[in-house]
Design an enzyme around this catalytic site. Structure first.
Site, mmCIF file in Angstrom:
data_model
loop_
_atom_site.group_PDB
_atom_site.id
_atom_site.type_symbol
_atom_site.label_atom_id
_atom_site.label_comp_id
_atom_site.label_asym_id
_atom_site.label_seq_id
_atom_site.Cartn_x
_atom_site.Cartn_y
_atom_site.Cartn_z
ATOM 1 N N LYS A 95 0.828 -1.229 0.000
ATOM 2 C CA LYS A 95 0.000 0.000 0.000
ATOM 3 C C LYS A 95 0.852 1.264 0.000
ATOM 4 C CE LYS A 95 -3.761 -2.189 2.618
ATOM 5 N NZ LYS A 95 -3.033 -3.328 3.200
HETATM 6 O O1 LIG Z 1 -8.879 -2.899 2.604
HETATM 7 C C1 LIG Z 1 -8.008 -3.676 3.022
HETATM 8 C C2 LIG Z 1 -6.793 -3.816 2.392
HETATM 9 C C3 LIG Z 1 -5.892 -4.725 2.879
HETATM 10 N N1 LIG Z 1 -6.168 -5.472 3.964
HETATM 11 C C4 LIG Z 1 -5.134 -6.450 4.406
HETATM 12 O O2 LIG Z 1 -5.667 -7.762 4.236
HETATM 13 C C5 LIG Z 1 -5.329 -8.589 5.344
HETATM 14 C C6 LIG Z 1 -6.586 -8.989 6.077
HETATM 15 O O3 LIG Z 1 -6.272 -9.828 7.161
HETATM 16 P P1 LIG Z 1 -7.386 -10.688 7.962
HETATM 17 O O4 LIG Z 1 -6.624 -11.341 9.047
HETATM 18 O O5 LIG Z 1 -7.963 -11.683 6.991
HETATM 19 O O6 LIG Z 1 -8.407 -9.739 8.470
HETATM 20 C C7 LIG Z 1 -4.352 -7.766 6.196
HETATM 21 O O7 LIG Z 1 -3.038 -8.046 5.736
HETATM 22 C C8 LIG Z 1 -4.707 -6.332 5.858
HETATM 23 O O8 LIG Z 1 -3.590 -5.467 5.972
HETATM 24 C C9 LIG Z 1 -7.370 -5.340 4.582
HETATM 25 O O9 LIG Z 1 -7.684 -6.025 5.575
HETATM 26 N N2 LIG Z 1 -8.265 -4.441 4.090
#
Ligand SMILES: O=c1ccn([C@@H]2O[C@H](COP(=O)(O)O)[C@@H](O)[C@H]2O)c(=O)[nH]1
Length: 273
Positions: A95
């Site tokens: 990001k």
């Molecule tokens: O909008 C967003 C963009 C990126 N993320 C990223 O995805 C994973 C989600 O992790 P979980 O454990 O499945 O909740 C994490 O690396 C975030 O930085 C997001 O959640 N939302």
């Protein structure tokens, strides 16, 4: 091969829209890895091996590595995934967003240092801040559109003078103007299925990276209905913690595999529904 070709092949070969996120938190690691200097690499690669049959790719989250000074371990993990699973794309979740000259360095970091097939990018600084990633041509550029967090609404839902919400303006810009090489995708959170549907209507079959199922509570059925393409593809539906930490006891790899398989099944069932 381009990122988009690799992703299309992985969707088909694996019959899966599930992407497993690699967000290693040593505080949650199984006891057997305690005190090991290579614990992060070992944990991630054992998760990769356990879940690879069920996924269309892996998404390492760079913050979990850099916070611990573990960038070299991230490099090793990416190299091992490329060697052992050359058909599964690696999406580096970074990001980043900065002026062009700095963005060039971030793009080198993602695509050359880590060898990622695609990277997530913040569009807030505009087209010239994204151009260095676009210039890599074959690699994927996945641009934040409507993020999964509630606070995403603070800016992303704001309306332009013509009434269009900012996140849809981002989707339009990317689809119509920035995607000159056909390598772009968008991030849209599973926690906002109506927004996923709005984005899908505007961007044709452009791939969407969809985090927010699992721990964040996004509904798989609603997500799939909103974001699927007519061919039943079009999404990398990410789950990280729910799979990584399905169990911290004995059998933790099997627990991760079981959760990944069940999540893939739930996505498949939603595609039939
Ligand atoms: O909008 C967003 C963009 C990126 N993320 C990223 O995805 C994973 C989600 O992790 P979980 O454990 O499945 O909740 C994490 O690396 C975030 O930085 C997001 O959640 N939302």
């Amino acid at each position: 091969m381009t990122f988009i070709d690799k992703l299309n092949r992985a969707w088909a070969a694996q019959d899966s829209l599930l992407m497993v996120g690699l967000d290693p938190d040593p505080r949650r690691f199984p006891k057997e890895l305690e005190g090991r200097p290579d614990a992060i690499t070992e944990f991630c690669l054992r998760i990769v091996e356990a879940t690879a049959p069920y996924v269309c790719g892996f998404k390492p989250q760079i913050a979990y590595f850099s916070a611990l000074g573990a960038e070299d371990q991230l490099q090793d993990i990416c190299r091992a995934i490329r060697e052992r699973h050359p058909d599964l794309p690696i999406v580096l979740d970074a990001k980043r967003g900065d002026i062009g000259s700095t963005a060039e360095q971030y793009a080198r970091e993602a695509f050359e240092r880590y060898g990622a097939d695609a990277v997530t990018v913040n569009p807030y600084m505009g087209r010239d801040s994204v151009q260095p990633y676009i210039d890599y041509g074959e690699r994927g550029v996945i641009i934040l559109c409507r993020t999964s967090n509630a606070g995403g609404a603070d800016l992303q839902d704001m309306r332009l003078a013509n009434g269009t919400p900012l996140y849809l303006h981002v989707a339009d810009q990317v689809a119509r103007v920035w995607n000159t090489n056909g390598q772009c995708a968008l991030v849209v959170g599973a926690t906002f299925p109506e927004e996923i549907a709005q984005v899908r209507r505007r961007v044709g079959d452009m791939p969407l990276l969809v985090p927010g199922i699992g721990v964040q509570g996004g509904d798989i059925q609603a997500t799939v209905q909103a974001g699927r393409t007519p061919e039943g593809r079009g999404m990398m539906i990410n789950s990280s913690r729910a799979i990584l930490y399905a169990s911290a006891g004995e059998g933790w790899e099997q627990a991760a595999a079981k959760t990944a398989r069940a999540t893939r099944s739930a996505i498949r069932a939603a595609l039939q529904g």
